[in-house]
Design an enzyme around this catalytic site. Sequence first.
Site, PDB file in Angstrom:
ATOM      1  NE  ARG A  69      31.157  32.493  31.750  1.00 37.18           N
ATOM      2  CZ  ARG A  69      31.207  33.618  31.060  1.00 37.18           C
ATOM      3  NH1 ARG A  69      30.088  34.230  30.670  1.00 37.18           N
ATOM      4  NH2 ARG A  69      32.345  34.191  30.734  1.00 37.18           N
ATOM      5  CE1 TYR A 214      32.552  25.077  30.517  1.00 39.64           C
ATOM      6  CE2 TYR A 214      31.151  26.977  30.974  1.00 39.64           C
ATOM      7  CZ  TYR A 214      32.405  26.398  30.894  1.00 39.64           C
ATOM      8  OH  TYR A 214      33.503  27.136  31.228  1.00 39.64           O
ATOM      9  N   GLY A 215      29.979  23.734  33.198  1.00 44.14           N
ATOM     10  CA  GLY A 215      30.209  24.317  34.518  1.00 44.14           C
ATOM     11  C   GLY A 215      29.691  25.729  34.735  1.00 44.14           C
ATOM     12  CB  SER A 265      37.719  35.139  30.157  1.00 49.06           C
ATOM     13  OG  SER A 265      36.735  35.739  29.395  1.00 49.06           O
ATOM     14  CB  ALA A 266      41.596  35.168  27.315  1.00 48.37           C
ATOM     15  CB  CYS A 267      43.378  39.111  31.082  1.00 51.81           C
ATOM     16  SG  CYS A 267      42.573  39.994  29.737  1.00 51.81           S
ATOM     17  N   GLY A 268      44.894  36.036  32.065  1.00 53.06           N
ATOM     18  CA  GLY A 268      45.859  35.452  33.014  1.00 53.06           C
ATOM     19  C   GLY A 268      45.522  35.652  34.482  1.00 53.06           C
ATOM     20  CB  THR A 270      43.892  31.105  36.918  1.00 52.09           C
ATOM     21  OG1 THR A 270      42.474  31.225  36.766  1.00 52.09           O
ATOM     22  CG2 THR A 270      44.186  29.907  37.798  1.00 52.09           C
ATOM     23  NE  ARG A 423      44.672  38.307  26.106  1.00 54.33           N
ATOM     24  CZ  ARG A 423      45.814  37.661  25.900  1.00 54.33           C
ATOM     25  NH1 ARG A 423      46.695  38.098  25.032  1.00 54.33           N
ATOM     26  NH2 ARG A 423      46.062  36.537  26.545  1.00 54.33           N
ATOM     27  N   GLY A 517      55.511  35.585  36.261  1.00 53.17           N
ATOM     28  CA  GLY A 517      56.081  35.928  37.562  1.00 53.17           C
ATOM     29  C   GLY A 517      56.638  37.354  37.607  1.00 53.17           C
TER      30      GLY A 517
HETATM   31  C1  OXD Z   1      34.827  32.994  33.278  1.00 54.32           C
HETATM   32  C2  OXD Z   1      35.255  31.886  34.148  1.00 54.32           C
HETATM   33  O1  OXD Z   1      34.257  32.736  32.219  1.00 54.32           O
HETATM   34  O2  OXD Z   1      35.779  32.167  35.238  1.00 54.32           O
HETATM   35  O3  OXD Z   1      35.053  34.153  33.652  1.00 54.32           O
HETATM   36  O4  OXD Z   1      35.063  30.718  33.780  1.00 54.32           O
END
Ligand code: OXD
Length: 609
Positions: A69, A214-215, A265-268, A270, A423, A517
């Site tokens: 993005r 880009y998505g 983002s990058a905090c896990g 998903t 984080r 987990g």
């Molecule tokens: C983000 C995504 O950037 O979900 O937050 O791709």
Amino acid sequence: MKEHRKLKLWVNKMANMCKPDKVVWIDGSEEEKARLEKEAFSTGELIQLNQQKLPGCVYHRTAINDVARTEHLTFICTKNKLDAGPTNNWMPPKEAYKKATEIFSGSMKGRTMYVIPFSMGPVGSEFSKIGVELTDSIYVVLNMRIMTRIGKKVLEQLGADGEFTPLEKNHPVRDNSLTGFTKCLHGKADLDINRRLILHFPEDNTIWSVGSGYGGNVLLGKKCLSLRIASYLAKKEGWLAEHMLIMGIEEPNGHIEYIAGAFPSACGKTNLAMLVPPEGLKKKGCKIWTVGDDIAWMRIDTDGSLWAVNPESGFFGVAPGTNSKSNPSAMETIKKNTIYTNVLLKPDGTVWWEDGDGPVPSEGTDWTGKPWKPGMLDEKGNPIYGANPNSRFTAPIAQCPTASFRLEQHHGVPISAIIVGGRRAHLAPLVYESFNWQHGVYVAATMASERTAAQFGKLGEVRRDPMAMLPFCGYNMADYFRHWLEMGKRMVKPPRIFHVNWFRTDENGNFLWPGFGENLRVLEWILDRCNNKVDAVKTAIGYIPKIADIDMTGLDLPKASMEKLLHIDKNDWLAELDSQKEFFKIFAKGLPKELLEEWQALKDRLEKS
Ligand code: OXD
Ligand code: MN
């Protein structure tokens, strides 16, 4: 079917500007999918993957300068600058339309314009929103097919005049500027970063995105509609559009409670949404249900509590780091019918990425299309990755082994707790509970994450990201905070708000908490708090657990580590308050006074502690 006159007029107008050779209306059928894939295979837009090993899977590469993005090219275009607020890029609508028109004009010559009617949320739910995306990219059509509900059924739902269904029956807001659907226009143009614009016109219920493939910039139902435009609509209509996962936790007696969670983002996010209970807790028989990993639309129901739906129907997840240990459910989900973007392509027509499953392949074609071997270095001596660090998979949620059975239910799920977090190597304890909704809003509004080596900027630098919405709030964030405060007043039983930090480190920089987990242990405590099953320790910053109340069965973590994880350092917190004050300054007089009151109250409590 009677046609929607305004929709037809708009499609014609956009086609007159972009000048495609053809306009094709997407019906969402399987035959259509097969036809589009075939065409994309013939032009190289898509590569068909090994159908024995990855049935229904395809591969795509974006342009090298178009892999994430582009926040600096993303604008909120409101008549008044103040309405976009201090955290958004702003452009006056007139100027924005003019600039983008120049790029769009004639840009689809020799191409096809696809018309994709889509529904965010189950088709026909009174909480769903309809959009129509025009695009010159088959890749976009096929992604939208997974991420949203598309095609004929959506047009039928829109009907002939199609006003938006107001989100809440009790609080209908009719706005004549709405023509029944969000008008989304996307064109690749020449993919030149200097001619790339991601424009949001909330006052016109319109999105224009040009110059990217880009998505996050082009799947306009996602960040653009479901967060930026939806947050604006949510403010007007009295609900919340949030950058949150939604998950259910089922007790052995079958009772399920739902949690929504906001993380930058990058905090896990998903991984958390698809959490697998750790061995030690398995015998308890808890089950996790995934409702969504990225976006939650939440409204107050007649029972006075908050109910959430995930407007999406797919995952657009980051591939690197996803493996059978970090996220076995995601690995299962992406075995079929998945679009892989910018990962490494192996000679056998399967895919791989860094920190993924299996041995590192001895060769392959990297995300830029060049031959790749492990250990290759660039001219500066840095490793050349096979997969782009932001390479992605697009897969249907329905394929997830933990997919919630309530995904298609129009009503959504009731939310017991909202968790927020980033984080923080120091400062924030593993978990703490806010004292009440207003305090929780303050905690969420001041949440932050420290930059990791993977991000541009100074290592360890704190980036404030209120509710993880900094790049996604479609209006003035000061008004957004006010809206949150007001929502709290309207709820009879507001969810409790918690802050978590999975990333605290010891003196040597090692993570104190195992994460993944094991996070379920913390979620259990959170739900016990919501159900008044456990006491807690009252501290200056909020309630923290008594160590004995976190179930540690099967986890060998020294008590000293737990103590460190829950430690509250007064001086660190006082320094944090100074940094929060700096952040608040950008909102000037717009900042709700309640947040300053909470700030002051925390300061007083800390000084007395
Ligand atoms: C983000 C995504 O950037 O979900 O937050 O791709
Ligand atoms: Mn996201």
